[in-house]
Design a protein around this motif. Structure first.
Motif, mmCIF file in Angstrom:
data_model
loop_
_atom_site.group_PDB
_atom_site.id
_atom_site.type_symbol
_atom_site.label_atom_id
_atom_site.label_comp_id
_atom_site.label_asym_id
_atom_site.label_seq_id
_atom_site.Cartn_x
_atom_site.Cartn_y
_atom_site.Cartn_z
ATOM 1 N N ILE A 72 0.834 -1.203 0.000
ATOM 2 C CA ILE A 72 0.000 0.000 0.000
ATOM 3 C C ILE A 72 0.869 1.253 0.000
ATOM 4 O O ILE A 72 0.593 2.223 -0.702
ATOM 5 C CB ILE A 72 -0.963 -0.014 1.205
ATOM 6 C CG1 ILE A 72 -2.029 -1.087 0.998
ATOM 7 C CG2 ILE A 72 -1.594 1.346 1.422
ATOM 8 C CD1 ILE A 72 -2.879 -1.348 2.225
ATOM 9 N N ARG A 73 1.938 1.206 0.774
ATOM 10 C CA ARG A 73 2.842 2.352 0.863
ATOM 11 C C ARG A 73 3.527 2.630 -0.479
ATOM 12 O O ARG A 73 3.776 3.782 -0.828
ATOM 13 C CB ARG A 73 3.886 2.068 1.944
ATOM 14 C CG ARG A 73 4.945 3.077 2.098
ATOM 15 C CD ARG A 73 4.451 4.277 2.828
ATOM 16 N NE ARG A 73 5.563 5.184 3.013
ATOM 17 C CZ ARG A 73 5.439 6.456 3.219
ATOM 18 N NH1 ARG A 73 4.244 6.979 3.307
ATOM 19 N NH2 ARG A 73 6.471 7.218 3.376
ATOM 20 N N LEU A 74 3.818 1.583 -1.251
ATOM 21 C CA LEU A 74 4.586 1.747 -2.482
ATOM 22 C C LEU A 74 3.721 1.890 -3.730
ATOM 23 O O LEU A 74 4.205 2.331 -4.769
ATOM 24 C CB LEU A 74 5.540 0.564 -2.660
ATOM 25 C CG LEU A 74 6.605 0.431 -1.563
ATOM 26 C CD1 LEU A 74 7.366 -0.858 -1.727
ATOM 27 C CD2 LEU A 74 7.535 1.629 -1.567
ATOM 28 N N MET A 75 2.444 1.497 -3.638
ATOM 29 C CA MET A 75 1.568 1.576 -4.813
ATOM 30 C C MET A 75 1.282 3.029 -5.187
ATOM 31 O O MET A 75 1.109 3.878 -4.324
ATOM 32 C CB MET A 75 0.247 0.849 -4.548
ATOM 33 C CG MET A 75 0.375 -0.643 -4.651
ATOM 34 S SD MET A 75 -1.113 -1.545 -4.261
ATOM 35 C CE MET A 75 -2.369 -0.716 -5.169
ATOM 36 N N GLY A 76 1.233 3.287 -6.457
ATOM 37 C CA GLY A 76 0.865 4.614 -6.938
ATOM 38 C C GLY A 76 1.993 5.612 -6.944
ATOM 39 O O GLY A 76 1.786 6.763 -7.319
ATOM 40 N N GLN A 77 3.176 5.204 -6.520
ATOM 41 C CA GLN A 77 4.316 6.116 -6.538
ATOM 42 C C GLN A 77 5.264 5.723 -7.657
ATOM 43 O O GLN A 77 5.472 4.544 -7.933
ATOM 44 C CB GLN A 77 5.088 6.038 -5.214
ATOM 45 C CG GLN A 77 4.803 7.170 -4.286
ATOM 46 C CD GLN A 77 5.761 7.140 -3.096
ATOM 47 O OE1 GLN A 77 6.464 6.178 -2.876
ATOM 48 N NE2 GLN A 77 5.765 8.205 -2.342
ATOM 49 N N MET A 79 11.021 6.551 -9.309
ATOM 50 C CA MET A 79 12.035 7.612 -9.336
ATOM 51 C C MET A 79 11.892 8.536 -8.126
ATOM 52 O O MET A 79 12.843 9.214 -7.750
ATOM 53 C CB MET A 79 11.918 8.425 -10.623
ATOM 54 C CG MET A 79 12.154 7.610 -11.895
ATOM 55 S SD MET A 79 13.789 6.894 -11.963
ATOM 56 C CE MET A 79 14.730 8.318 -12.422
ATOM 57 N N ASP A 80 10.700 8.540 -7.511
ATOM 58 C CA ASP A 80 10.455 9.412 -6.359
ATOM 59 C C ASP A 80 10.717 8.716 -5.028
ATOM 60 O O ASP A 80 10.424 9.273 -3.981
ATOM 61 C CB ASP A 80 8.997 9.893 -6.378
ATOM 62 C CG ASP A 80 8.696 10.758 -7.589
ATOM 63 O OD1 ASP A 80 9.640 11.391 -8.103
ATOM 64 O OD2 ASP A 80 7.521 10.799 -8.004
ATOM 65 N N TYR A 81 11.241 7.500 -5.052
ATOM 66 C CA TYR A 81 11.479 6.763 -3.812
ATOM 67 C C TYR A 81 12.576 7.433 -2.990
ATOM 68 O O TYR A 81 13.612 7.847 -3.509
ATOM 69 C CB TYR A 81 11.896 5.325 -4.090
ATOM 70 C CG TYR A 81 10.764 4.417 -4.514
ATOM 71 C CD1 TYR A 81 9.465 4.850 -4.612
ATOM 72 C CD2 TYR A 81 11.014 3.092 -4.803
ATOM 73 C CE1 TYR A 81 8.442 4.003 -4.998
ATOM 74 C CE2 TYR A 81 10.007 2.229 -5.192
ATOM 75 C CZ TYR A 81 8.721 2.703 -5.286
ATOM 76 O OH TYR A 81 7.715 1.861 -5.657
ATOM 77 N N GLY A 82 12.329 7.509 -1.703
ATOM 78 C CA GLY A 82 13.319 8.015 -0.758
ATOM 79 C C GLY A 82 13.743 6.900 0.179
ATOM 80 O O GLY A 82 13.501 5.710 -0.070
#
Length: 133
Positions: free
Chosen positions: A38-43, A46-49
Motif C-alpha cells: 500500500i505504501r509503495l503503490m501509486g508512486q 524515481m520518487d522513492y526516498g
C-alpha cells in the motif's frame, strides 16, 4: 508443553500452542506485506526516498518469513511416527532446541524444556517410538 506417545495409533501428540503462535506470526507478516504494498503503490519509483526503500526491505523480509512459515514449518499436533525422519538437536545461544524432521520436508519445532528431567523424558519417548536421534 506436553509430548506423549500413543502406541495404539503409533503417533506422537504435542500440546504446546504453537499453532496459535504461528498463526499470529503469519498474520503479522501478511499485514507487513500489505502495508509495504500500500505504501509503495501509486508512486513512481524515481520518487522513492529512504522510507520507501525501508518498506521494500520490510516487504521482502516479510515475504521470505511467510514462505518459511507456510512451506518449511509444521504446526501439527498429532504426527504419525512413520512421518518423522529424525529428531534434530540444535544449540542456539547456549540453549538446546529440538525439532522433528518430517518426511514431507518440513520441521516441527518443539518448545524449550525447563529442566533435564523433561529432556530425559523426550529422549525416552523417542527411543520408545523408534525415532532416529
Amino acid at each position: 508443553m506436553k509430548i506423549t506417545y500413543d502406541k495404539s495409533d503409533n503417533s506422537i501428540q504435542i500440546k504446546d500452542g504453537l499453532k496459535k503462535t504461528y498463526l499470529v506470526l503469519k498474520f503479522l507478516m501478511l499485514l507487513n506485506l500489505a502495508n509495504a504494498l500500500i505504501r509503495l503503490m501509486g508512486q513512481d519509483h524515481m520518487d522513492y526516498g529512504v522510507i520507501e526503500y525501508f518498506w521494500i526491505a520490510i516487504g521482502i523480509v516479510s515475504l521470505l518469513v511467510l514462505y518459511y512459515f507456510v512451506f518449511k514449518l509444521s504446526t501439527a499436533e498429532e504426527i504419525p511416527v512413520d512421518n518423522i525422519k529424525s529428531l534434530n538437536e540444535k544449540s542456539v545461544w547456549g540453549r538446546k532446541r529440538f525439532s522433528f524432521e518430517l518426511t514431507n520436508g518440513k520441521k516441527r519445532h518443539l518448545g524449550g524444556f525447563k529442566n533435564e528431567f523433561e529432556l530425559a523424558k523426550l529422549r525416552e519417548l523417542v527411543e520408545t517410538a523408534g525415532i532416529r536421534y
